[in-house]
Scaffold this motif. Structure first.
Motif, PDB file in Angstrom:
ATOM      1  N   GLU A   7      12.214 -90.398  95.112  1.00  0.00           N
ATOM      2  CA  GLU A   7      12.117 -88.830  94.763  1.00  0.00           C
ATOM      3  C   GLU A   7      11.565 -88.504  96.007  1.00  0.00           C
ATOM      4  OE1 GLU A   7      10.171 -87.700  91.023  1.00  0.00           O
ATOM      5  OE2 GLU A   7      10.765 -89.715  90.365  1.00  0.00           O
ATOM      6  N   THR A   8      12.305 -88.082  97.053  1.00  0.00           N
ATOM      7  CA  THR A   8      11.737 -87.527  98.185  1.00  0.00           C
ATOM      8  C   THR A   8      10.760 -86.300  98.201  1.00  0.00           C
ATOM      9  OG1 THR A   8      13.888 -86.935  98.881  1.00  0.00           O
ATOM     10  CG2 THR A   8      12.894 -89.013  99.798  1.00  0.00           C
ATOM     11  N   GLN A   9       9.796 -85.944  98.688  1.00  0.00           N
ATOM     12  CA  GLN A   9       9.241 -84.628  98.397  1.00  0.00           C
ATOM     13  C   GLN A   9       7.823 -84.300  99.330  1.00  0.00           C
ATOM     14  OE1 GLN A   9       6.721 -85.272  94.471  1.00  0.00           O
ATOM     15  NE2 GLN A   9       8.468 -86.384  94.384  1.00  0.00           N
TER      16      GLN A   9
ATOM     17  N   ARG B 213      10.344 -75.470  90.275  1.00  0.00           N
ATOM     18  CA  ARG B 213       9.888 -75.093  91.475  1.00  0.00           C
ATOM     19  C   ARG B 213       8.845 -76.032  92.258  1.00  0.00           C
ATOM     20  NH1 ARG B 213       8.128 -68.603  92.702  1.00  0.00           N
ATOM     21  NH2 ARG B 213       9.736 -68.498  91.246  1.00  0.00           N
ATOM     22  N   TYR B 214       8.376 -76.877  91.359  1.00  0.00           N
ATOM     23  CA  TYR B 214       7.160 -77.809  92.107  1.00  0.00           C
ATOM     24  C   TYR B 214       7.279 -79.334  91.552  1.00  0.00           C
ATOM     25  CZ  TYR B 214       3.019 -78.669  94.724  1.00  0.00           C
ATOM     26  OH  TYR B 214       2.064 -78.956  95.771  1.00  0.00           O
ATOM     27  N   ALA B 215       7.874 -80.269  92.105  1.00  0.00           N
ATOM     28  CA  ALA B 215       8.207 -81.673  91.621  1.00  0.00           C
ATOM     29  C   ALA B 215       6.854 -82.220  91.423  1.00  0.00           C
ATOM     30  CB  ALA B 215       9.041 -82.278  92.727  1.00  0.00           C
ATOM     31  N   ASN B 216       7.110 -83.278  90.461  1.00  0.00           N
ATOM     32  CA  ASN B 216       5.966 -84.012  90.146  1.00  0.00           C
ATOM     33  C   ASN B 216       4.770 -83.417  89.268  1.00  0.00           C
ATOM     34  OD1 ASN B 216       4.154 -86.533  90.214  1.00  0.00           O
ATOM     35  ND2 ASN B 216       5.731 -87.340  91.550  1.00  0.00           N
ATOM     36  N   ARG B 217       3.634 -83.669  89.400  1.00  0.00           N
ATOM     37  CA  ARG B 217       2.428 -83.186  88.660  1.00  0.00           C
ATOM     38  C   ARG B 217       1.534 -82.409  89.436  1.00  0.00           C
ATOM     39  NH1 ARG B 217       4.538 -87.849  87.198  1.00  0.00           N
ATOM     40  NH2 ARG B 217       4.821 -88.384  84.883  1.00  0.00           N
ATOM     41  N   ILE B 218       0.931 -81.140  88.901  1.00  0.00           N
ATOM     42  CA  ILE B 218      -0.020 -80.371  89.099  1.00  0.00           C
ATOM     43  C   ILE B 218      -1.307 -80.479  88.296  1.00  0.00           C
ATOM     44  CG2 ILE B 218      -0.768 -77.942  89.554  1.00  0.00           C
ATOM     45  CD1 ILE B 218       1.960 -77.314  90.408  1.00  0.00           C
ATOM     46  N   LYS B 219      -2.348 -80.839  88.710  1.00  0.00           N
ATOM     47  CA  LYS B 219      -3.619 -81.286  87.737  1.00  0.00           C
ATOM     48  C   LYS B 219      -3.978 -80.064  86.902  1.00  0.00           C
ATOM     49  CE  LYS B 219      -6.806 -83.895  86.437  1.00  0.00           C
ATOM     50  NZ  LYS B 219      -6.641 -85.153  85.733  1.00  0.00           N
ATOM     51  N   ASN B 220      -3.777 -80.287  85.520  1.00  0.00           N
ATOM     52  CA  ASN B 220      -4.060 -79.313  84.542  1.00  0.00           C
ATOM     53  C   ASN B 220      -3.399 -77.997  84.597  1.00  0.00           C
ATOM     54  OD1 ASN B 220      -6.474 -80.850  83.608  1.00  0.00           O
ATOM     55  ND2 ASN B 220      -7.578 -80.115  85.302  1.00  0.00           N
ATOM     56  N   GLY B 221      -2.324 -77.990  85.318  1.00  0.00           N
ATOM     57  CA  GLY B 221      -1.252 -76.953  85.503  1.00  0.00           C
ATOM     58  C   GLY B 221      -2.012 -75.772  86.097  1.00  0.00           C
ATOM     59  N   GLN B 222      -2.630 -75.955  87.075  1.00  0.00           N
ATOM     60  CA  GLN B 222      -3.507 -74.942  87.421  1.00  0.00           C
ATOM     61  C   GLN B 222      -3.563 -75.099  89.085  1.00  0.00           C
ATOM     62  OE1 GLN B 222      -7.502 -75.544  85.791  1.00  0.00           O
ATOM     63  NE2 GLN B 222      -6.909 -74.303  84.038  1.00  0.00           N
TER      64      GLN B 222
ATOM     65  N   THR C   7       3.989 -68.119  97.357  1.00  0.00           N
ATOM     66  CA  THR C   7       4.263 -69.158  96.268  1.00  0.00           C
ATOM     67  C   THR C   7       4.205 -70.500  96.616  1.00  0.00           C
ATOM     68  OG1 THR C   7       5.639 -69.468  94.441  1.00  0.00           O
ATOM     69  CG2 THR C   7       6.985 -69.296  96.633  1.00  0.00           C
ATOM     70  N   ILE C   8       4.156 -71.456  95.731  1.00  0.00           N
ATOM     71  CA  ILE C   8       4.288 -72.746  96.217  1.00  0.00           C
ATOM     72  C   ILE C   8       5.655 -73.503  95.789  1.00  0.00           C
ATOM     73  CG2 ILE C   8       1.792 -72.848  95.596  1.00  0.00           C
ATOM     74  CD1 ILE C   8       2.249 -74.430  92.962  1.00  0.00           C
ATOM     75  N   ILE C   9       5.881 -74.274  96.534  1.00  0.00           N
ATOM     76  CA  ILE C   9       7.339 -74.916  96.381  1.00  0.00           C
ATOM     77  C   ILE C   9       7.098 -76.508  97.026  1.00  0.00           C
ATOM     78  CG2 ILE C   9       7.906 -74.410  98.789  1.00  0.00           C
ATOM     79  CD1 ILE C   9      10.885 -74.173  97.620  1.00  0.00           C
ATOM     80  N   ASN C  10       7.912 -77.205  95.990  1.00  0.00           N
ATOM     81  CA  ASN C  10       8.061 -78.757  96.311  1.00  0.00           C
ATOM     82  C   ASN C  10       9.414 -79.251  95.487  1.00  0.00           C
ATOM     83  OD1 ASN C  10       7.424 -81.285  97.274  1.00  0.00           O
ATOM     84  ND2 ASN C  10       5.780 -81.793  95.910  1.00  0.00           N
ATOM     85  N   LEU C  11      10.357 -79.297  96.259  1.00  0.00           N
ATOM     86  CA  LEU C  11      11.421 -79.841  95.669  1.00  0.00           C
ATOM     87  C   LEU C  11      12.048 -81.213  95.867  1.00  0.00           C
ATOM     88  CD1 LEU C  11      13.631 -76.403  96.723  1.00  0.00           C
ATOM     89  CD2 LEU C  11      12.315 -76.868  94.658  1.00  0.00           C
ATOM     90  N   THR C  12      12.653 -81.835  94.845  1.00  0.00           N
ATOM     91  CA  THR C  12      13.025 -83.141  94.691  1.00  0.00           C
ATOM     92  C   THR C  12      14.424 -83.393  94.171  1.00  0.00           C
ATOM     93  OG1 THR C  12      12.520 -85.402  95.120  1.00  0.00           O
ATOM     94  CG2 THR C  12      11.923 -84.259  92.991  1.00  0.00           C
ATOM     95  N   HIS C  13      15.103 -84.437  94.406  1.00  0.00           N
ATOM     96  CA  HIS C  13      16.403 -84.725  93.428  1.00  0.00           C
ATOM     97  C   HIS C  13      15.837 -86.014  92.563  1.00  0.00           C
ATOM     98  CE1 HIS C  13      19.939 -87.072  92.703  1.00  0.00           C
ATOM     99  NE2 HIS C  13      20.399 -85.989  92.253  1.00  0.00           N
ATOM    100  N   HIS C  14      16.365 -86.012  91.291  1.00  0.00           N
ATOM    101  CA  HIS C  14      15.820 -86.935  90.329  1.00  0.00           C
ATOM    102  C   HIS C  14      16.933 -87.857  89.864  1.00  0.00           C
ATOM    103  CE1 HIS C  14      13.215 -88.777  87.424  1.00  0.00           C
ATOM    104  NE2 HIS C  14      12.247 -87.986  87.741  1.00  0.00           N
ATOM    105  N   GLY C  15      17.801 -88.324  90.895  1.00  0.00           N
ATOM    106  CA  GLY C  15      18.777 -89.183  90.465  1.00  0.00           C
ATOM    107  C   GLY C  15      18.373 -90.672  90.247  1.00  0.00           C
ATOM    108  N   TYR C  16      18.844 -91.156  89.160  1.00  0.00           N
ATOM    109  CA  TYR C  16      18.645 -92.621  88.808  1.00  0.00           C
ATOM    110  C   TYR C  16      19.770 -93.765  89.152  1.00  0.00           C
ATOM    111  CZ  TYR C  16      15.045 -91.021  85.378  1.00  0.00           C
ATOM    112  OH  TYR C  16      14.010 -90.635  84.789  1.00  0.00           O
ATOM    113  N   PHE C  17      19.594 -94.580  90.337  1.00  0.00           N
ATOM    114  CA  PHE C  17      20.613 -95.410  90.659  1.00  0.00           C
ATOM    115  C   PHE C  17      20.374 -96.890  89.975  1.00  0.00           C
ATOM    116  CE2 PHE C  17      19.490 -92.299  93.779  1.00  0.00           C
ATOM    117  CZ  PHE C  17      20.953 -91.891  94.458  1.00  0.00           C
ATOM    118  N   ASN C  18      21.484 -97.318  89.990  1.00  0.00           N
ATOM    119  CA  ASN C  18      21.562 -98.928  89.590  1.00  0.00           C
ATOM    120  C   ASN C  18      22.948 -99.271  90.358  1.00  0.00           C
ATOM    121  OD1 ASN C  18      22.302-101.367  88.399  1.00  0.00           O
ATOM    122  ND2 ASN C  18      20.849-100.983  86.702  1.00  0.00           N
ATOM    123  N   LEU C  19      22.605-100.295  91.064  1.00  0.00           N
ATOM    124  CA  LEU C  19      23.654-101.045  92.122  1.00  0.00           C
ATOM    125  C   LEU C  19      24.463-101.960  91.536  1.00  0.00           C
ATOM    126  CD1 LEU C  19      21.649-100.617  95.465  1.00  0.00           C
ATOM    127  CD2 LEU C  19      23.011 -98.768  94.718  1.00  0.00           C
ATOM    128  N   SER C  20      24.031-102.582  90.309  1.00  0.00           N
ATOM    129  CA  SER C  20      24.489-103.541  89.843  1.00  0.00           C
ATOM    130  C   SER C  20      25.866-103.417  88.990  1.00  0.00           C
ATOM    131  CB  SER C  20      23.656-104.455  88.685  1.00  0.00           C
ATOM    132  OG  SER C  20      24.496-105.379  87.929  1.00  0.00           O
TER     133      SER C  20
END
Length: 348
Positions: free
Chosen positions: A310-312, A82-91, A175-188
């Motif tokens: 990761e847009t967010q 429900r929340y992308a990236n990091r939340i300090k100390n999980g709090q 509540t809190i929310i921060n969504l993103t897509h975590h695709g890895y791209f390689n164009l070669s």
């Protein structure tokens, strides 16, 4: 244009795993699983006229839930929440009540906790050509987040080779929310390191991070630093080759405006990936911790062989009052649009 729903014959926690294939009139093809809303394949035509998959992924669904993969888990192609990236100390504290989340990344909470949206089976709501809409209802208390959160995510593939991701979410309590897509791209066409991809980002500032990549609210100008991608340059030109990039950039834009977040080109394929978003942030990650066995066609994925945009919203924003709001309340609608657009190479 075509949308095809495929039964995989697989289940996770008793729920059926489905694959949905979107194909446009150019033959561009995207495969999405309802598990984790994973974009497993994104096949386009390169300048040699050959079909090329530009995302990292697996040939078979079972590989996404294998013990080996989950042991060094990189969120390949998944939607995180429900929340992308990091939340300090999980709090965090919301309306006077303190919440403790899982500390699944050192002392901090990463990408929604131990079992986030990336490990959930989403409901297939519709498959109207050429789109797919998925829904996940996250119950109150899941990963210790408050409120029942309902998320709808629509993928649409256009004839302009745009893959559009539209997110909507509502809640029955704050509540809190921060969504993103975590695709890895390689164009070669040959895969390998992304260090020679040419990259630019319209971001004049990045966010200061601690040793575990958690932001503290401090903005730092990119000028004169290795983080300056205002003008196009090879990804590896200035990086520390032992670190790559794992950095949050503040985009130069009006809040909520749909604008360019990044543009990345690769000369051998002649492909450019342009990312557009309504979000204020793009987290740029070049896969330092990638360690995947038996990826597409049996090849492994090693460090720096994929990049993520990761847009967010700002990470850890719930703990930093000066950052844009990531609190969702009843009666409000969370919305976000991110577009991955394949274009002929325009930067060099």
């Amino acid at each position: 244009m075509n949308t095809k729903l495929i039964k995989t014959g697989k289940t996770v926690e008793g729920k059926e795993i489905l694959a949905v294939e979107l194909t446009n009139t150019k033959g561009t093809y995207v495969k999405i699983y309802n598990y984790g809303a994973i974009i497993s394949e994104f096949v386009v035509t390169n300048k040699q006229g050959k079909k090329q998959d530009i995302v990292l992924g697996f040939d078979e669904f079972d590989q996404y839930v294998s013990e080996d993969y989950l042991a060094a888990y990189p969120y390949l192609g998944a939607v995180v929440g429900r929340y992308a990236n990091r939340i300090k100390n999980g709090q965090f504290t919301l309306d006077g009540k303190a919440y403790q989340l899982a500390k699944n990344n050192g002392a901090d909470c990463l990408h929604g906790g131990v079992s986030g949206f990336d490990k959930k089976v989403w409901e297939v709501l519709s498959t109207i050509d050429p789109s797919l809409t998925l829904r996940y209802v996250s119950p109150a208390g899941e990963e210790n987040f408050p409120g029942t959160l309902t998320v709808d995510l629509t993928f649409k593939l256009t004839d302009e080779d745009e893959l559009i991701l539209d997110y909507k979410a509502t809640t029955d309590e704050a509540t809190i929310i921060n969504l993103t897509h975590h695709g890895y791209f390689n164009l070669s066409p040959e895969g390998g390191s992304v260090k020679d991809h040419i990259h630019r980002m319209p971001a004049s500032n990045y966010l200061k991070q601690d040793d575990n990549y958690v932001v503290d609210g401090t903005l730092i100008p990119v000028e004169g630093t290795i983080h300056d991608f205002l003008a196009p340059k090879p990804i590896g030109q200035d990086w520390d080759p032992q670190e790559g990039y794992d950095q949050t950039y503040v985009l130069d834009k009006e809040y909520g405006e749909l604008t360019l977040a990044s543009e990345t080109s690769e000369p051998k394929s002649g492909l450019t990936l342009a990312v557009y978003t309504t979000e204020p942030i793009a987290h740029f990650y070049t896969g330092k911790y990638l360690d995947v066995k038996n990826g597409r066609n049996g090849s492994g994925y090693n460090a720096y062989e994929g990049f993520c945009i990761e847009t967010q919203h700002h990470p850890n924003a719930v703990n930093i009052p000066t950052f844009p709001n990531t609190i969702l309340r009843p009666g409000e609608v969370y919305s976000q649009t991110t577009i991955y657009k394949i274009e002929p190479t325009t930067i060099s």
